[in-house]
Design a protein around this motif. Sequence first.
Motif, PDB file in Angstrom:
ATOM      1  N   SER A 174       0.946  -0.975  -0.052  1.00  0.00           N
ATOM      2  CA  SER A 174      -0.282   0.061   0.424  1.00  0.00           C
ATOM      3  C   SER A 174       1.104   1.299   0.013  1.00  0.00           C
ATOM      4  O   SER A 174       1.715   0.936   0.494  1.00  0.00           O
ATOM      5  CB  SER A 174      -0.678  -0.453   1.731  1.00  0.00           C
ATOM      6  OG  SER A 174      -0.356  -0.174   2.428  1.00  0.00           O
ATOM      7  N   GLY A 175       0.113   2.404  -0.198  1.00  0.00           N
ATOM      8  CA  GLY A 175       0.602   3.394  -0.059  1.00  0.00           C
ATOM      9  C   GLY A 175       0.568   4.778  -0.491  1.00  0.00           C
ATOM     10  O   GLY A 175      -0.496   4.126  -1.673  1.00  0.00           O
ATOM     11  N   PRO A 176       0.490   5.894  -1.326  1.00  0.00           N
ATOM     12  CA  PRO A 176      -0.021   7.101  -2.194  1.00  0.00           C
ATOM     13  C   PRO A 176       0.069   6.485  -3.266  1.00  0.00           C
ATOM     14  O   PRO A 176      -0.812   7.069  -4.400  1.00  0.00           O
ATOM     15  CB  PRO A 176       0.635   7.691  -1.772  1.00  0.00           C
ATOM     16  CG  PRO A 176       2.158   7.577  -0.644  1.00  0.00           C
ATOM     17  CD  PRO A 176       1.685   6.315  -0.255  1.00  0.00           C
ATOM     18  N   ASN A 177       0.858   5.763  -3.982  1.00  0.00           N
ATOM     19  CA  ASN A 177       1.237   5.592  -5.752  1.00  0.00           C
ATOM     20  C   ASN A 177       0.260   4.501  -5.480  1.00  0.00           C
ATOM     21  O   ASN A 177       0.848   3.745  -6.852  1.00  0.00           O
ATOM     22  CB  ASN A 177       2.813   5.914  -5.937  1.00  0.00           C
ATOM     23  CG  ASN A 177       3.081   7.851  -6.018  1.00  0.00           C
ATOM     24  OD1 ASN A 177       1.796   8.085  -6.402  1.00  0.00           O
ATOM     25  ND2 ASN A 177       3.864   7.552  -6.282  1.00  0.00           N
ATOM     26  N   MET A 178      -0.202   3.593  -4.670  1.00  0.00           N
ATOM     27  CA  MET A 178      -1.056   2.208  -4.994  1.00  0.00           C
ATOM     28  C   MET A 178      -2.146   2.640  -5.134  1.00  0.00           C
ATOM     29  O   MET A 178      -2.528   3.373  -4.648  1.00  0.00           O
ATOM     30  CB  MET A 178      -1.186   1.332  -4.547  1.00  0.00           C
ATOM     31  CG  MET A 178       0.824   0.715  -4.251  1.00  0.00           C
ATOM     32  SD  MET A 178       1.066  -0.042  -5.532  1.00  0.00           S
ATOM     33  CE  MET A 178       0.393  -1.425  -5.233  1.00  0.00           C
ATOM     34  N   PRO A 179      -2.854   1.920  -7.121  1.00  0.00           N
ATOM     35  CA  PRO A 179      -4.596   2.554  -6.754  1.00  0.00           C
ATOM     36  C   PRO A 179      -4.693   1.874  -6.259  1.00  0.00           C
ATOM     37  O   PRO A 179      -4.681   0.620  -5.571  1.00  0.00           O
ATOM     38  CB  PRO A 179      -4.202   1.808  -8.561  1.00  0.00           C
ATOM     39  CG  PRO A 179      -3.238   1.339  -8.544  1.00  0.00           C
ATOM     40  CD  PRO A 179      -1.811   1.735  -7.205  1.00  0.00           C
TER      41      PRO A 179
END
Length: 160
Positions: A2-7
């Motif tokens: 996960s993370g901010p650049n995971m859709p």
Amino acid sequence: MSGPNMPSIHSATAPDGAHLEYEVVGDGEPLVILHGIFAGRRTFSSQRELADRYRLILPSLRGHDGSGKELPPDYGIDTSDLRDLCAVLNVEAERFHLIGHSSGGAVAVAFARQYPERVRKLVLIEPTLLSLLPSGGRARIEREWGEVAEEGRRSGDRAA
């Protein structure tokens, strides 16, 4: 992972109850990208690198990706498509940059005309604005396009 650049796939409900699906990826100022009728949100896979600087919001028009296929009686760019976009954006962002391609460009223009205070910047890529013209202008262009199509049938694509 996960993370901010995971859709991340999200959903909203249109005013008529239809399921609307959209994707959110990245972090930063919101950037909404609208696809055309013959495409889907995956059309913008090359633009996903913008998620390093923006929070991308990628709605799917009805009948595309996971959005519902049912069309309301007043289906259109400046009616139901506009309401559907509002249903998504009322959840996701108050002000944003807006990019629209093809018929998504026409929806972007309709939105910007109705809610100019919400649009920071508007970028249009080959917008299909025919449906937003007054009926007299639209009829003339449709007639001219019909003549071009007829010439193509008669004499081939090069002649058209």
